[in-house]
Design an enzyme around this catalytic site. Structure first.
Site, short mmCIF file in Angstrom:
data_model
loop_
_atom_site.label_atom_id
_atom_site.label_comp_id
_atom_site.label_asym_id
_atom_site.label_seq_id
_atom_site.Cartn_x
_atom_site.Cartn_y
_atom_site.Cartn_z
N GLU A 26 14.80 -2.09 3.87
CA GLU A 26 15.46 -1.39 4.96
C GLU A 26 16.92 -1.78 5.16
O GLU A 26 17.37 -1.91 6.30
CB GLU A 26 14.66 -1.62 6.24
CG GLU A 26 14.64 -3.09 6.76
CD GLU A 26 13.53 -3.95 6.18
OE1 GLU A 26 13.03 -3.66 5.09
OE2 GLU A 26 13.18 -4.94 6.85
N HIS A 35 8.82 4.48 6.38
CA HIS A 35 8.71 3.07 6.77
C HIS A 35 10.10 2.42 6.86
O HIS A 35 10.43 1.79 7.87
CB HIS A 35 7.83 2.34 5.75
CG HIS A 35 7.68 0.88 6.00
ND1 HIS A 35 6.61 0.35 6.68
CD2 HIS A 35 8.48 -0.17 5.68
CE1 HIS A 35 6.74 -0.96 6.76
NE2 HIS A 35 7.87 -1.31 6.16
N GLU A 36 10.90 2.58 5.81
CA GLU A 36 12.22 1.93 5.82
C GLU A 36 13.11 2.52 6.91
O GLU A 36 13.86 1.80 7.58
CB GLU A 36 12.90 2.04 4.45
CG GLU A 36 12.05 1.52 3.27
CD GLU A 36 11.35 0.21 3.51
OE1 GLU A 36 11.86 -0.62 4.28
OE2 GLU A 36 10.26 0.00 2.92
N HIS A 65 12.34 1.00 10.25
CA HIS A 65 12.94 -0.32 10.46
C HIS A 65 14.31 -0.23 11.15
O HIS A 65 14.79 -1.23 11.70
CB HIS A 65 13.14 -1.03 9.11
CG HIS A 65 11.98 -1.85 8.65
ND1 HIS A 65 11.42 -2.85 9.41
CD2 HIS A 65 11.28 -1.84 7.48
CE1 HIS A 65 10.43 -3.42 8.72
NE2 HIS A 65 10.32 -2.82 7.55
N GLU A 82 7.25 -6.07 10.69
CA GLU A 82 6.44 -5.19 9.83
C GLU A 82 5.28 -4.51 10.55
O GLU A 82 4.98 -3.36 10.28
CB GLU A 82 5.94 -5.96 8.61
CG GLU A 82 7.07 -6.48 7.69
CD GLU A 82 7.98 -5.38 7.14
OE1 GLU A 82 7.59 -4.20 7.15
OE2 GLU A 82 9.09 -5.72 6.68
N ASP A 128 8.31 -16.17 0.51
CA ASP A 128 7.85 -15.30 -0.58
C ASP A 128 6.38 -15.54 -0.91
O ASP A 128 5.68 -14.63 -1.34
CB ASP A 128 8.69 -15.51 -1.86
CG ASP A 128 10.06 -14.85 -1.76
OD1 ASP A 128 10.24 -13.98 -0.88
OD2 ASP A 128 10.95 -15.23 -2.56
N TYR A 167 1.65 -6.81 8.22
CA TYR A 167 1.77 -5.34 8.27
C TYR A 167 0.58 -4.72 8.98
O TYR A 167 0.73 -4.02 9.99
CB TYR A 167 1.83 -4.77 6.84
CG TYR A 167 3.09 -5.05 6.08
CD1 TYR A 167 3.33 -6.30 5.52
CD2 TYR A 167 4.06 -4.08 5.91
CE1 TYR A 167 4.47 -6.56 4.80
CE2 TYR A 167 5.23 -4.33 5.18
CZ TYR A 167 5.42 -5.57 4.64
OH TYR A 167 6.56 -5.83 3.93
N1 BES Z 1 11.18 -5.39 4.53
C1 BES Z 1 10.13 -5.03 3.66
C2 BES Z 1 10.22 -5.67 2.31
C3 BES Z 1 10.26 -7.18 2.29
C4 BES Z 1 9.53 -7.95 3.17
C5 BES Z 1 11.03 -7.85 1.36
C6 BES Z 1 9.59 -9.32 3.14
C7 BES Z 1 11.08 -9.21 1.32
C8 BES Z 1 10.37 -9.96 2.23
C9 BES Z 1 10.04 -3.51 3.48
O1 BES Z 1 10.31 -2.80 4.64
C10 BES Z 1 8.62 -3.18 3.13
O2 BES Z 1 7.77 -3.47 3.90
N2 BES Z 1 8.40 -2.54 1.99
C11 BES Z 1 7.08 -2.09 1.61
C12 BES Z 1 6.93 -0.64 2.00
C13 BES Z 1 5.57 -0.23 2.47
C14 BES Z 1 4.96 -1.09 3.52
C15 BES Z 1 5.61 1.23 2.96
C16 BES Z 1 6.94 -2.26 0.12
O3 BES Z 1 7.94 -2.49 -0.55
O4 BES Z 1 5.83 -2.16 -0.37
ZN ZN Z 2 8.81 -3.10 6.11
#
Ligand code: BES
Ligand code: ZN
Length: 575
Positions: free
Chosen positions: A259, A283-284, A287, A306, A363, A371
């Site tokens: 996002e 989703h993004e 955010h 999330e 990580d 989520y």
């Molecule tokens: N912000 C997150 C991705 C993220 C979280 C990167 C924590 C690094 C550390 C992003 O918004 C996300 O949740 N992406 C998901 C999308 C899905 C939930 C619709 C993904 O990449 O799978």
């Molecule tokens: Zn997210």
């Protein structure tokens, strides 16, 4: 205030208000080099910054006087503490540096790893704590910054950032792009991508960027972006970032989406050709309210970002595509949550929404739990007070904490004060206990209920049509004793199916002992970079004696084009 367990910053020293970057992208050396100028909110005597592998040439104050500094030892999770002592209290610091050869937040792609095959590409992925591998910062979301940047790239490449674009000027075989991010953001939202890029307007506030060979497909797939933005504003209040642009990146990008404000980053695996994966864009976009306006104070409060965003995403999807689609996504999410809870519980790990993360790597802590358990908690609050009441609360919550970074306690106090009708929801087990409360919200879809029970019996579909979500539910519930080739025939799964479906089918096929999968697996592992699509396949391969070697071989061959977090996840999956 509890300090951020993932940062060396001491916010009592001073807070960074503004960051000015002047960086050159050197593809040959795989480094960014230049200066980072930090403006502080008050003159400081000492300043501790976060770094990871940065090679610091010199540090000066605003008058150009050299400053002494000390770069501490490398902590595997946190990186290094950069301590600057200021004999004369100072509110401006200029660091001249270059990024390290293994910067965890940077991905350097060769021309072969792009769609065009001619030019190199670089992109960043900073969440949760990789911004410090790109610039010396107080790398905690508590320390919000505005930023400006001058980014010099070789001609004919272009650069985009999580900021408003400004002028472009020509140098000797180079172009310099100027950016301005006037709204304060947490450092994990710093973002840069540079490559052979073109763009297409999708409406008055949305534009999509991609490599030239991808732009048509990208513009078609995300044609609903303006409609999503309008729906989101109606639901959550005014959009505070002016424009909503996004970029479709090369396949190495480790996520579905990120996002980054004003410039969401997306995986090309969303280009399914049927708009079936646009939920990630919703989703993004969501955010922009939940996460970017109201941000988590530290990774311990990640669920605030999330969980709320999954809830907001599904409200947007419901608005655009109806209640059945939103309910189906919630049901599939619940299934994924239960699988993750079972897996983590078996590993003896915490499954609470918030817990002490000192010494833990964000990580590694990352999972579906913040989520989907977070989503269920928000839904429980919504159901306790009714939708109309809750929607008013949501707008008040977002307006109240806009451009702030809050922790879970601040959230719970706000709920108690502003939503007393939700007292029936006991927040304690949701936030602090493992697993799911008994009375967690449930969702109904007759279509999915029928699919689930047919799949459990090992039945196969007979010439019926199913959406992507429904296909995923079939695949999630079929027993591993099933004949995966017959499943593919019955569900119409082939090489043209979207990447989510192919991932689910490959995983089922591996688990069910199907042979002759090597070519399909190679194609998947050599193309995809998104952790969510690699991890289950690699994990399943690792559990099969005849496929483990191939999994390891392709992992080693692809290692260099994967993000550091993806590498870590795959290593764990193979261990
Ligand atoms: N912000 C997150 C991705 C993220 C979280 C990167 C924590 C690094 C550390 C992003 O918004 C996300 O949740 N992406 C998901 C999308 C899905 C939930 C619709 C993904 O990449 O799978
Ligand atoms: Zn997210």
């Amino acid at each position: 205030m509890r300090a951020d367990p993932h940062s060396h910053a001491d916010l009592d020293q001073a807070r960074t208000r503004h960051l000015a970057l002047d960086l050159t992208v050197d593809f040959a050396a795989r480094r960014l080099h230049g200066t980072a100028t930090l403006d502080l909110d008050r003159p400081a005597r000492r300043l501790d910054l976060d770094c990871r592998g940065l090679e610091i040439a010199s540090i000066a104050d605003g008058q150009g006087r050299a400053l002494a500094f000390e770069l501490g030892p490398t902590d595997a999770v946190l990186g290094e503490r950069l301590r600057i002592d200021l004999p004369v209290p100072t509110d401006r610091i200029v660091v001249t540096y270059r990024t390290g050869p293994d910067a965890t937040g940077l991905m350097w792609l060769t021309p072969e790893q792009t769609d065009g095959g001619v030019h190199p590409f670089v992109l960043t992925q900073c969440q949760a704590i990789h911004a410090r591998s790109i610039a010396p910062v107080q790398d905690t979301p508590r320390a919000r910054i505005t930023y400006t940047a001058r980014i010099t790239v070789p001609e004919p490449l272009s650069a985009v950032m999580s900021a408003a674009p400004g002028t472009v000027s020509r140098g000797d075989g180079t172009r310099t792009f100027v950016f301005d991010m006037p709204q304060p953001i947490p450092p994990y939202l710093l973002a840069l991508a540079a490559g052979d890029l073109v763009s297409r307007d999708l409406g008055p506030r949305c534009r999509v960027f991609a490599e030239p060979g991808v732009i048509d497909a990208a513009a078609w797939e995300f044609a609903d972006a303006e409609k999503m933005l309008a729906a989101a504003e109606e639901l959550f209040g005014p959009y505070r970032w002016e424009r909503y642009d996004f970029i479709v990146l090369p396949p190495s990008f480790p996520l579905g989406g990120m996002e980054n404000p004003r410039m969401t980053f997306l995986t090309p695996t969303l280009l399914a050709g049927d708009r079936s994966l646009v939920g990630v864009l919703a989703h993004e976009l969501a955010h922009s309210w939940t996460g970017n306006l109201v941000s988590n104070a530290t990774n311990e409060d990640f669920w605030l970002n999330e969980g709320w965003t999954v809830w907001a995403e599904r409200r947007i999807l419901e608005h655009l595509y109806g209640t059945e689609e939103a309910a189906q996504q919630s049901i599939l999410g619940r299934h994924e949550l239960e699988e993750t809870l079972a897996e983590r519980t078996a590993e003896g790990r915490v499954t609470a929404l918030t817990y002490d993360q000192r010494g833990l790597d964000p990580d590694v802590e990352f999972s579906r739990i913040p989520y989907e358990k977070g989503f269920l908690l928000v839904t429980a609050l919504e159901r306790a007070v009714g939708r109309a009441r809750f929607d008013r609360f949501v707008q008040a919550y977002i307006a109240h904490f806009a451009f702030q970074s809050i922790d879970t306690n601040t959230f719970t106090s706000f709920v108690r004060m502003e939503l007393p009708e939700a007292a029936a929801v006991d927040l304690e087990p949701w936030l602090h206990r493992n697993g799911l409360p008994e009375d967690a919200p449930r969702f109904a879809s007759q279509r999915l209920a029928a699919i689930e029970s047919r799949a459990h019996r090992g039945e196969l579909p007979r010439g019926e049509a199913f959406s992507t979500t429904e296909t995923l539910v079939w695949l999630a519930h079929l027993p591993p004793t099933v004949d995966a080739r017959k499943v593919a025939d019955a569900l119409g799964i082939d090489g043209r199916s979207n990447a989510e479906v192919r991932t689910a089918w490959l995983t089922l096929a591996i688990r069910s002992g199907t042979t002759g999968l090597e070519d399909d697996l190679r194609a998947h592992l050599d193309h995809v970079g998104r952790t969510k699509l690699l991890r289950p396949v690699v994990k399943a391969m690792g559990a099969r004696a005849d496929l483990k070697a191939l999994a390891i071989e392709r992992f080693e061959a692809n290692r260099e084009r994967l993000h550091s977090s993806t590498r870590g996840a795959l290593e764990a999956a193979l261990a």
